[in-house]
Scaffold this motif. Structure first.
Motif, PDB file in Angstrom:
ATOM      1  N   GLY A   1       0.587  -1.697   0.057  1.00 21.44           N
ATOM      2  CA  GLY A   1      -0.059  -0.200   0.141  1.00 21.44           C
ATOM      3  C   GLY A   1       0.735   1.322  -0.291  1.00 21.44           C
ATOM      4  N   VAL A   2       1.991   0.920   0.852  1.00 19.36           N
ATOM      5  CA  VAL A   2       2.474   2.330   0.815  1.00 19.36           C
ATOM      6  C   VAL A   2       3.764   2.308  -0.301  1.00 19.36           C
ATOM      7  N   ARG A   3       3.530   1.343  -1.172  1.00 13.94           N
ATOM      8  CA  ARG A   3       4.618   1.682  -2.532  1.00 13.94           C
ATOM      9  C   ARG A   3       3.257   1.906  -3.497  1.00 13.94           C
ATOM     10  N   GLU A   4       2.237   1.955  -3.624  1.00 12.45           N
ATOM     11  CA  GLU A   4       1.212   2.244  -4.639  1.00 12.45           C
ATOM     12  C   GLU A   4       0.977   3.594  -4.296  1.00 12.45           C
TER      13      GLU A   4
ATOM     14  N   LEU B   1       3.465   5.942  -2.975  1.00 13.68           N
ATOM     15  CA  LEU B   1       4.220   7.325  -3.704  1.00 13.68           C
ATOM     16  C   LEU B   1       4.180   6.500  -4.964  1.00 13.68           C
ATOM     17  N   ALA B   2       3.995   5.888  -5.304  1.00 18.05           N
ATOM     18  CA  ALA B   2       4.125   5.093  -7.103  1.00 18.05           C
ATOM     19  C   ALA B   2       2.892   6.497  -7.900  1.00 18.05           C
ATOM     20  N   THR B   3       1.521   6.810  -7.463  1.00 12.67           N
ATOM     21  CA  THR B   3       0.553   7.374  -7.930  1.00 12.67           C
ATOM     22  C   THR B   3       1.452   9.094  -7.855  1.00 12.67           C
ATOM     23  N   GLU B   4       1.517   9.203  -6.568  1.00 10.63           N
ATOM     24  CA  GLU B   4       1.527  10.986  -6.510  1.00 10.63           C
ATOM     25  C   GLU B   4       2.818  10.352  -7.031  1.00 10.63           C
ATOM     26  N   MET B   5       3.353  10.251  -7.628  1.00  9.97           N
ATOM     27  CA  MET B   5       4.734  10.227  -8.105  1.00  9.97           C
ATOM     28  C   MET B   5       4.301  10.934  -9.386  1.00  9.97           C
ATOM     29  N   LEU B   6       4.009   9.680 -10.248  1.00 11.20           N
ATOM     30  CA  LEU B   6       3.083   9.444 -11.280  1.00 11.20           C
ATOM     31  C   LEU B   6       2.596  10.491 -11.305  1.00 11.20           C
TER      32      LEU B   6
ATOM     33  N   PRO C   1       5.217  -4.399  -8.733  1.00  7.05           N
ATOM     34  CA  PRO C   1       6.568  -4.415  -8.269  1.00  7.05           C
ATOM     35  C   PRO C   1       7.004  -3.144  -8.706  1.00  7.05           C
ATOM     36  N   TRP C   2       6.252  -2.011  -9.217  1.00  8.40           N
ATOM     37  CA  TRP C   2       6.458  -1.031  -9.985  1.00  8.40           C
ATOM     38  C   TRP C   2       8.207  -0.508  -9.779  1.00  8.40           C
ATOM     39  N   ARG C   3       9.241   0.621 -11.313  1.00  2.81           N
ATOM     40  CA  ARG C   3      10.577   1.152 -10.284  1.00  2.81           C
ATOM     41  C   ARG C   3       9.893   2.550 -11.382  1.00  2.81           C
ATOM     42  N   PHE C   4      11.055   3.032 -10.932  1.00  2.87           N
ATOM     43  CA  PHE C   4      11.403   4.172 -11.713  1.00  2.87           C
ATOM     44  C   PHE C   4      13.118   4.127 -12.145  1.00  2.87           C
ATOM     45  N   THR C   5      13.992   4.022 -13.537  1.00  6.02           N
ATOM     46  CA  THR C   5      14.474   3.832 -13.296  1.00  6.02           C
ATOM     47  C   THR C   5      15.700   4.655 -13.739  1.00  6.02           C
ATOM     48  N   PRO C   6      17.420   4.683 -12.860  1.00  8.03           N
ATOM     49  CA  PRO C   6      17.701   6.159 -12.564  1.00  8.03           C
ATOM     50  C   PRO C   6      17.889   6.101 -14.003  1.00  8.03           C
ATOM     51  N   THR C   7      18.808   5.119 -15.321  1.00 10.93           N
ATOM     52  CA  THR C   7      19.294   6.101 -16.103  1.00 10.93           C
ATOM     53  C   THR C   7      18.319   5.619 -17.143  1.00 10.93           C
ATOM     54  N   TRP C   8      18.630   5.960 -18.831  1.00  8.08           N
ATOM     55  CA  TRP C   8      17.647   6.280 -19.737  1.00  8.08           C
ATOM     56  C   TRP C   8      18.945   4.241 -20.355  1.00  8.08           C
TER      57      TRP C   8
ATOM     58  N   ALA D   1      15.316  25.235  -6.191  1.00  7.50           N
ATOM     59  CA  ALA D   1      16.385  25.720  -5.470  1.00  7.50           C
ATOM     60  C   ALA D   1      16.746  24.522  -4.948  1.00  7.50           C
ATOM     61  N   SER D   2      15.317  23.855  -4.988  1.00  8.67           N
ATOM     62  CA  SER D   2      16.555  22.521  -3.748  1.00  8.67           C
ATOM     63  C   SER D   2      17.582  21.221  -5.295  1.00  8.67           C
ATOM     64  N   GLU D   3      17.023  19.840  -4.192  1.00  9.24           N
ATOM     65  CA  GLU D   3      17.813  18.914  -5.347  1.00  9.24           C
ATOM     66  C   GLU D   3      16.824  18.412  -6.141  1.00  9.24           C
ATOM     67  N   PRO D   4      16.817  17.591  -7.240  1.00  9.01           N
ATOM     68  CA  PRO D   4      15.929  16.996  -8.039  1.00  9.01           C
ATOM     69  C   PRO D   4      14.854  16.208  -7.044  1.00  9.01           C
ATOM     70  N   CYS D   5      13.553  15.482  -7.369  1.00  7.62           N
ATOM     71  CA  CYS D   5      13.090  14.727  -6.258  1.00  7.62           C
ATOM     72  C   CYS D   5      13.003  13.706  -7.333  1.00  7.62           C
ATOM     73  N   SER D   6      13.570  12.554  -6.793  1.00  9.12           N
ATOM     74  CA  SER D   6      13.487  11.295  -7.177  1.00  9.12           C
ATOM     75  C   SER D   6      12.751  10.545  -6.629  1.00  9.12           C
ATOM     76  N   MET D   7      12.296   8.839  -6.689  1.00  8.89           N
ATOM     77  CA  MET D   7      11.920   7.988  -6.693  1.00  8.89           C
ATOM     78  C   MET D   7      12.115   6.666  -6.974  1.00  8.89           C
ATOM     79  N   LEU D   8      13.277   6.384  -6.116  1.00  7.88           N
ATOM     80  CA  LEU D   8      13.806   5.173  -7.108  1.00  7.88           C
ATOM     81  C   LEU D   8      14.356   4.425  -5.866  1.00  7.88           C
ATOM     82  N   ILE D   9      14.484   3.395  -5.641  1.00  7.95           N
ATOM     83  CA  ILE D   9      13.797   2.144  -5.182  1.00  7.95           C
ATOM     84  C   ILE D   9      15.159   2.203  -4.073  1.00  7.95           C
ATOM     85  N   GLU D  10      15.761   2.976  -3.844  1.00 13.15           N
ATOM     86  CA  GLU D  10      16.431   2.627  -2.555  1.00 13.15           C
ATOM     87  C   GLU D  10      15.967   3.325  -1.810  1.00 13.15           C
ATOM     88  N   GLU D  11      15.158   5.027  -2.079  1.00  9.83           N
ATOM     89  CA  GLU D  11      14.394   5.648  -1.425  1.00  9.83           C
ATOM     90  C   GLU D  11      12.789   4.630  -1.216  1.00  9.83           C
ATOM     91  N   VAL D  12      12.332   4.283  -2.052  1.00  5.34           N
ATOM     92  CA  VAL D  12      11.208   3.722  -1.075  1.00  5.34           C
ATOM     93  C   VAL D  12      10.932   2.713   0.028  1.00  5.34           C
TER      94      VAL D  12
END
Length: 452
Positions: free
Chosen positions: A134-137, A139-144, A266-273, A410-421
């Protein structure tokens, strides 16, 4: 007042399909209902933001019916290809449609559940959802949503006080029930079931229902429906790519007929292309890898076309299918331009910018989130090497669609990589610390404001 009289518009439209499309079910009785996340922003769009926590838990943890909407939960029936293998024995196995409402734009919306208990389609499952899932979903929906992907939204996440056992994570683990706000839960697999059963009458009824209630058209033309789905799913595929998102399980029962993304496992955001980047550990052949998602979605729409052969001739359906690639090309250009913070110059220049950007991302191995943060509304820093020369030139020539005045820049880019999740979940699991979760939601929403 609990319900906003101006915004609360309950519906029961799905019942017009008839009871051949669903099973009436009951929600599980949970030991606890601890609200962990309530999406007041989404709730305001359907007139439910005025609910106090007690009534929120009653409706979305105990599933007391919403006034004027469905009086009993409905588990939808469908089939589907799962990793290209056809399965006629699936349906809503741990969820149901709880209510229908109109949003502020007049769209028909479903409140669907995940983890609400067993149904006739649960097979050997317990019908439950882990709290981590539930936490993962959420986070996913907010980021998307922030990244302009057409997505369901997590309306509510309630911890339910049960201990669950799972083979793919440490057990026992905590349990939850999730409610999502979605523009329908009708999927490609809903049509596949009727084709499998050779039920032309119900197929015609379903086509008319979708066209009228989800696309706003007074028609029962299956070819017209396929054309609309081709366009909406092509835009979905393009939005995944621009977001750097990997859904993980693009089975036909997970492809919404409206082209809205939903059901995140099992979603993820890819760190690189990296086109070969795969989200699901059980996707052994990388069928749903990052770069193969447009192909996977197109294949799912092909199964819709095959199902609609029950009502239509092959030639016009094939002609509609052939428009997927022509629809995808402008969609990926638009999606990439949006994330780059640029507006259109010309079709030729736009395509050149997108192609140069994709090529440089792939060759440089640059972090996706960092690059788009740096590229949005400013020249690329010198740290981006010679492989970026073409993209840099085209970026500089493209008009900006907004500036960097929002505090996010003025901050840093927001991401949602697996390590953060995983770190967010670890804080919850080990210390019941929800601060990192709520901080991430706030950061994602700030990014969404800045990008818009």
């Amino acid at each position: 007042m609990a319900f906003d009289p101006q915004a609360y518009r309950p519906e029961t439209t799905i019942q017009s399909l008839g009871n051949e499309f669903y099973d009436v079910v009951e929600a599980a009785a949970f030991p606890q209902t601890i609200i962990r996340f309530r999406n007041n922003r989404a709730a305001a769009e359907i007139g439910l933001d005025g609910l106090d926590d007690g009534r929120w838990a009653e409706h979305f943890g105990r599933f007391r019916p919403l006034s004027g909407s469905l009086q009993q939960p409905l588990a939808l029936r469908y089939h589907g290809h799962q990793f290209r293998a056809y399965n006629p024995d699936i349906g809503d196995g741990r969820g149901f449609t709880f209510a229908q409402l109109r949003d502020l734009d007049g769209r028909l919306m479903d409140l669907g559940t995940k983890g609400s208990g067993q149904t006739p389609w649960s097979r050997f499952g317990d019908g439950r959802l882990t709290l981590k899932g539930g936490v993962r979903e959420a986070l996913a929906t907010e980021m998307l949503e922030a990244l302009n992907v057409p997505t369901s939204r997590t309306l509510s996440l309630i911890e339910t006080g049960e201990e669950l056992r799972r083979e793919d994570e440490p057990s026992p683990t905590r349990s939850a029930v999730l409610v999502r706000l979605s523009h329908s839960h009708i999927r490609v697999g809903t049509f596949q079931r009727l084709a499998f059963e050779r039920n032309a009458a119900d197929m015609r009824r379903l086509v008319q229902y979708v066209l009228a209630n989800l696309y706003g058209e007074d028609s029962d033309d299956p070819v017209r429906l396929l054309k609309l789905v081709v366009g909406s799913t092509a835009r979905l595929a393009a939005s995944y790519m621009a977001a750097g998102f990997v859904h993980g399980v693009l089975n036909t029962d997970n492809i919404n007929i409206t082209g809205e993304s939903f059901d995140y496992g099992p979603w993820r955001f890819t760190p690189t292309w990296e086109p070969a980047f795969t989200a699901a550990y059980f996707d052994h052949n990388s069928l749903y890898a990052f770069g193969r998602q447009p192909e996977a979605i197109h294949w799912a729409v092909m199964q819709l076309a095959s199902s609609l052969r029950l009502l239509a001739e092959a030639d016009p359906l094939v002609a509609a299918l052939e428009q997927f690639a022509p629809a995808y090309q402008p969609a990926i250009t638009d999606a990439m331009l949006w994330r780059l913070g640029r507006t259109s110059v010309s079709a030729e220049a736009d395509r050149a910018l997108v192609q140069a950007t994709e090529r440089a991302l792939r060759e440089s191995n640059a972090g996706i989130d960092r690059f788009f943060f740096d590229a949005f509304a400013q020249p690329l820093p010198a740290s981006y090497g010679s492989e970026w020369d073409e993209a840099r030139k085209l970026l500089d020539a493209a008009p900006l669609r907004s500036d960097r005045s929002h505090r996010y820049w003025a901050s840093e880019p927001c991401s949602m990589l697996i390590e953060e999740v995983e770190a967010i979940w670890s804080a919850i699991r080990d210390h019941d610390d929800w601060a990192p979760f709520h901080a991430k939601i706030a950061a994602v929403r700030a990014m969404g404001e800045a990008l818009r």
